[in-house]
Design an enzyme around this catalytic site. Structure first.
Site, short mmCIF file in Angstrom:
data_model
loop_
_atom_site.label_atom_id
_atom_site.label_comp_id
_atom_site.label_asym_id
_atom_site.label_seq_id
_atom_site.Cartn_x
_atom_site.Cartn_y
_atom_site.Cartn_z
N ASP A 1 0.82 -1.20 0.00
CA ASP A 1 0.00 0.00 0.00
C ASP A 1 0.86 1.26 0.00
OD1 ASP A 1 -2.64 1.36 0.46
OD2 ASP A 1 -1.64 1.98 2.30
N GLU B 1 1.20 -0.56 -5.12
CA GLU B 1 0.25 0.50 -5.37
C GLU B 1 1.07 1.79 -5.44
OE1 GLU B 1 -3.29 3.26 -3.65
OE2 GLU B 1 -1.75 2.39 -2.38
#
Length: 760
Positions: free
Chosen positions: A440, A493
Site C-alpha cells: 500500500d 500501489e
C-alpha cells in the site's frame, strides 16, 4: 562470615536436569558447617531487583556458582524474590531442601554444594498458605546467540521465531518465552493475567547491545493476556502491546495474547505448483474484498464455504483481502496497523485465517493480501514511542509523521526497523501461505516531500527528495520475498511515474512483480463518465494507456478507493438511464479484461452495486434479484472463463509483441479495435464501441483470413443487452484493409464489445 549448610540430599543429580528427580536415599550424617566469606550484593541493586527495575535480574536471582578459592565442593548461591513470605525454601531436583534467609526488600538467599540443579521454590505466608512454583530466574536465555547476532545486524529473516511470546518448554518445563526489542529501555517487565498486571515479579533481562530483553515464565500457556511494561529513560513506566504478538484480544480491546497454532496445512500440491509457476506471465483476475462488509457477520471459517462457492461461480483466479493485520479503528479498513504479526481477531483466530487460505488453495484460488509498511497509527499502547521515545518511527517529524493520515512513518534507515518490516512480509508469505502482497501507498514511501509543503520535509544526504532508506527497504523486502518464496508476487500501489518499479533490484529497480496502473484507472474512468455523444472529443483519454503500457508490468485496478468518499459506485459513474449504465459497465469491464495487464475489481462491482461502498454495512446483494444485474454477474463469469482459457489475453501482458492496434484512432465512431496474441500464434481480436448507437456495417482489418469465432459479445441478450452482434462467427476475406492482409464487415453493438478468435 556466613555459615554454609551441608547438602540435605544424597548424591548430586546431573547438572541442568530437565525433570524433577525421585526422592533420594536418606542423607548421611553431614559434616559440620563451615564459615566462609560470601560475595555481598549492594542494597540499591537488591531494591531495584525487588521493584522489577533492574536491567539484569538474572544476575542476582536464580542460581550462581561462587568461587571461594581452595574449597573442593562448588558452592551455589540461590536467590529468589518472594515479598511478604515468612519462609522460602528451594527444593532441588535431587530432593534436597535449601532454606533461604531474607536478605532485603523481599529478596531471599541460601546456599548449597550440590552443583547447578533444577529447583522449585516453596513459599509460606502469614495466613498459613503455601505456594510452590518454578523460578523464572533459574532458566537459561530462551533466545540464542545467533538470533541476537542477526537481530543486531538487522538480518533475521524469521524474526517472529526469535521475538514475541512463544509457548514452549525450557529444560522440560512448560511455559512461555517472552522477548522484545526495546534498546532505549532502562528495564522491561512482563505484565498480564499471569501476574494480575503487576510486573515486579517478572522483570526481563537485557541481552546486551542488541537491545533485546528476554524472560521465560514457567506455567504460562496459551490464551494469557499480556503486555510489556517499559521503564523509559526519563523514568516513566509505559505499557505497550507486543509488536511481534501473533494473537491479540478482539477489538476494541488491545492486549496481546499468548497462543499456539494447531493448523495442519493441506495445500502441499498448491504450494508445489506455486513454486514452479510464474504468476507475472500467467492469468490473474483478482477479486478484492473487505472481509467485514462482504457479508457482515461472517468469520474466517464461515467465509470459506460462501466465498469459495461465489468465486468459483465467477471464475476469478485470485482473491485479495484488504489488510487483515490487527488494527484498532475499523474505519481505517485495516490500513492503520498496530499488530503487524497478528491477524485481526475480529473474524476469528490465526488458525481460522489459515483454514480460510487453505480452503481457497484447495479450490484452486490464489490469495493476495494488502500490506502496509509505510506508516502506522499514533496509539501509544502500540508502536508509537515504543520504549518511551521514538523507536519504530523516525524521530524527526519532518520524516516521522504522515500528515495526510495523521500517522507515523517508520524509520526505514534503522536496521532493526527495516528487519521488522522485511520479516513481516515473509511472515505472511510463509506462515500463512499468502501468494502475494499488494504493498500500500508506495508513493508515500518513495518521496520525502510526499504531501508536504516547502520547509516541512528533510532532504536526503544528496539534497534530493527521494527517500533512499525506504527505497532500500522495498528492494530488500521484494528481493528477499522472491528468493525465499518462488511463485509469489509482490504488487506495488504506486501512483507516480517513478521509473523501474517492476525492474529487478539487480538493475536498480524496486523489484516489484506488478504495479497498479493508476493512470489507466484515472483516464478510463474519466472517459466513461462522459455522455457517449461527447466521447469522440476525448478519444485520447481511452487510448493513452497504450503509450506506456509496457513501461512496467501492470495490473489494472478498479479498487475500493474508487467507490468511496463521495465517488459513488462504478455503476453510478456511468452516464445514461439504467439500461445504458449497465451497458456501459459491460463494455468497460470487457475492455478492462482485454487490455494488456492483469485486472482487479472490487467486490460489488461484478453485479453493478448501485450504492457507494461503506465498511459499516454489507453489499447490495438484494440487487441480484433484478435480472439485469444477475446478467451482469453472468458476464463477469464469462469474462473470467474466456480470459483464463485463452493465453492470448495474458501470456504477453508485459511484452509489446502481445498487442497490436487494428484501429486506435477511430474517434468519430468512438470505436477501438486491437489484437491480443500469445507466443504460439493464437490471436484474439477485440472491438469496442463506446458510442450509444450501433456501428455498421463496419469494416475492420484483420491479420488473417478465415473464420473468426465470437467468444464474447457484451450486448448479448443473456447479459442484458439488445442482442446486436454477429451471432457465432464471421468470415474474413483476403481483402486488405488498413494495412492488414484480410478484413471483414460486422456490426458493432451500442455500448458493447466483442471478442473474436481466429479458428481457421
Amino acid at each position: 562470615m556466613t555459615t554454609i549448610p551441608p547438602s540435605a540430599g544424597g548424591a548430586a543429580a546431573p547438572k541442568r536436569s530437565g525433570r524433577r528427580a525421585a526422592a533420594p536415599p536418606a542423607a548421611e550424617v553431614a559434616p559440620p558447617p563451615r564459615e566462609l566469606p560470601l560475595p555481598s550484593v549492594d542494597d540499591w541493586i537488591l531494591d531495584a531487583v525487588s521493584e522489577g527495575r533492574y536491567h539484569d535480574p538474572h544476575q542476582i536471582l536464580g542460581q550462581h556458582l561462587v568461587d571461594l578459592g581452595g574449597v573442593s565442593d562448588p558452592l551455589v548461591v540461590v536467590r529468589a524474590r518472594r515479598p511478604l513470605a515468612e519462609q522460602v525454601t528451594a527444593v532441588l531436583a535431587n530432593g534436597a531442601r535449601v532454606e533461604l534467609a531474607h536478605v532485603r526488600s523481599g529478596i531471599w538467599q541460601g546456599f548449597h554444594v550440590d552443583g547447578i540443579l533444577d529447583y522449585t521454590l516453596d513459599a509460606r505466608y502469614g495466613d498459613g498458605s503455601t505456594w510452590n512454583a518454578d523460578d523464572p530466574y533459574r532458566f537459561a536465555p530462551s533466545i540464542g546467540e545467533l538470533d541476537l547476532h542477526l537481530i543486531g545486524e538487522g538480518r533475521h529473516e524469521r524474526l517472529w521465531d526469535a521475538l514475541g511470546a512463544h509457548v514452549t518448554e525450557q529444560q522440560g518445563v512448560a511455559g512461555t518465552a517472552f522477548a522484545v526489542w526495546a534498546p532505549h529501555a532502562r528495564a522491561v517487565r512482563v505484565i498480564g493475567d499471569l501476574n494480575s498486571w503487576d510486573g515486579t515479579a517478572h522483570a526481563m533481562r537485557n541481552m546486551g547491545a542488541t537491545g533485546v530483553w528476554e524472560l521465560f515464565i514457567p506455567g504460562v500457556g496459551p490464551g494469557e493476556l499480556y503486555r510489556f511494561e517499559i521503564l523509559a529513560q526519563d523514568g516513566r513506566w509505559v505499557r505497550r502491546s507486543d509488536p511481534m504478538a501473533r494473537f491479540t484480544e478482539r477489538s476494541p480491546a488491545t492486549a496481546s495474547v499468548t497462543g499456539v497454532s494447531d493448523h495442519r496445512w493441506n495445500d502441499a500440491d498448491w504450494m508445489e505448483r506455486r513454486a514452479a509457476s510464474d504468476p507475472h506471465n500467467g492469468p490473474m483476475s483478482v477479486y478484492e474484498l473487505h472481509v467485514g462488509s462482504w457479508r457482515p457477520g461472517l468469520g474466517y471459517r464461515d467465509l470459506a464455504d460462501q466465498l469459495i462457492e461465489y468465486i468459483g461461480e465467477l471464475g476469478y483466479t485470485h482473491v485479495e483481502f484488504m489488510p487483515l493485520a490487527e488494527h484498532p479503528f475499523g474505519g481505517s479498513w485495516g490500513y492503520q496497523v498496530t499488530g503487524y504479526y497478528a491477524p485481526t481477531s475480529r473474524f476469528g483466530s490465526s488458525d481460522d485465517l489459515k483454514y480460510l487460505i487453505d480452503r481457497l488453495h484447495g479450490a484452486g484460488i490464489g490469495v493476495l493480501m494488502d500490506w502496509v509498511p509505510g506508516h502506522f497509527p499514533k496509539d501509544e499502547w502500540a508502536l508509537a514511542n515504543f520504549d518511551g521515545q521514538p523507536l519504530y518511527e523516525h524521530p524527526d517529524p519532518r520524516r516521522g509523521e504522515q500528515p495526510d493520515w495523521g500517522t507515523l512513518v517508520f524509520d526505514f534507515g534503522q536496521p532493526q526497523v527495516k528487519n521488522f518490516l522485511v520479516a513481516n512480509a515473509l511472515y505472511w508469505l510463509e506462515e500463512f501461505h499468502v501468494d502475494g502482497l499488494r504493498v500500500d501507498a508506495v508513493a508515500s514511501m518513495l518521496y520525502l516531500d510526499y504531501s508536504r509543503k516547502d520547509g516541512e520535509w528533510l532532504p536526503n544526504v544528496h539534497g534530493g527528495r527521494e527517500n533512499l532508506e525506504a527505497i532500500s527497504l522495498l528492494q530488500e523486502a521484494n528481493a528477499t520475498a522472491y528468493r525465499r518464496n518462488p511463485g509469489i508476487v509482490m504488487i506495488a500501489e504506486e501512483s507516480t511515474s517513478w521509473p523501474g518499479v517492476t525492474a529487478p533490484t539487480s538493475e536498480g529497480g524496486l523489484g516489484f512483480g506488478l504495479k497498479w496502473n493508476m493512470g489507466w484507472m484515472h483516464d478510463s474512468l474519466e472517459y466513461m463518465q462522459y455522455d457517449p455523444l461527447y466521447r469522440s472529443h476525448h478519444h485520447g483519454e481511452i487510448t493513452f494507456s497504450m503509450v506506456y503500457a509496457f513501461s512496467e508490468n501492470f495490473l489494472l485496478p478498479i479498487s475500493h478507493d474508487e467507490v468511496v468518499h463521495g465517488k459513488g459506485s462504478l455503476l453510478a459513474k456511468m452516464p445514461g438511464d439504467h439500461w445504458q449504465q449497465l451497458a456501459n459497465m459491460r463494455a468497460y469491464l470487457a475492455f478492462m479484461w482485454a487490455h494488456p495487464g492483469k485486472q482487479l475489481l472490487f467486490m460489488g462491482q461484478e453485479f453493478g452495486q448501485p450504492s457507494e461502498w461503506s465498511e459499516e454495512r454489507g453489499l447490495d446483494w438484494w440487487i441480484l434479484d433484478q435480472p439485469s444485474h444477475r446478467a451482469l454477474l453472468g458476464l463477469v463469469a464469462r469474462l473470467n472463463a474466456v480470459y483464463t482459457e485463452h493465453p492470448a489475453l495474458w501470456a504477453l501482458d508485459h511484452d509489446p509483441a502481445g498487442f497490436e492496434w487494428l484501429d486506435g484512432g477511430d474517434a468519430q465512431n468512438s470505436v477501438l479495435s486491437f489484437i491480443r496474441s500469445d507466443d504460439e500464434g493464437n490471436v484474439i481480436a477485440a472491438l469496442v464501441n463506446f458510442s450509444g448507437a450501433p456501428v455498421g456495417p463496419y469494416r475492420v482489418g484483420l491479420p488473417r483470413a478465415g473464420r473468426w469465432e465470437e467468444l464474447l459479445n457484451t450486448d448479448a441478450v443473456e447479459y442484458g443487452g439488445s442482442g446486436v452482434g454477429n451471432y457465432g462467427s464471421i468470415e474474413a476475406t483476403a481483402a486488405p484493409w488498413a494495412g492488414r492482409p484480410a478484413s471483414a464487415e460486422l456490426t458493432l453493438p451500442p455500448l458493447g464489445m466483442i471478442w473474436l478468435k481466429h479458428v481457421g
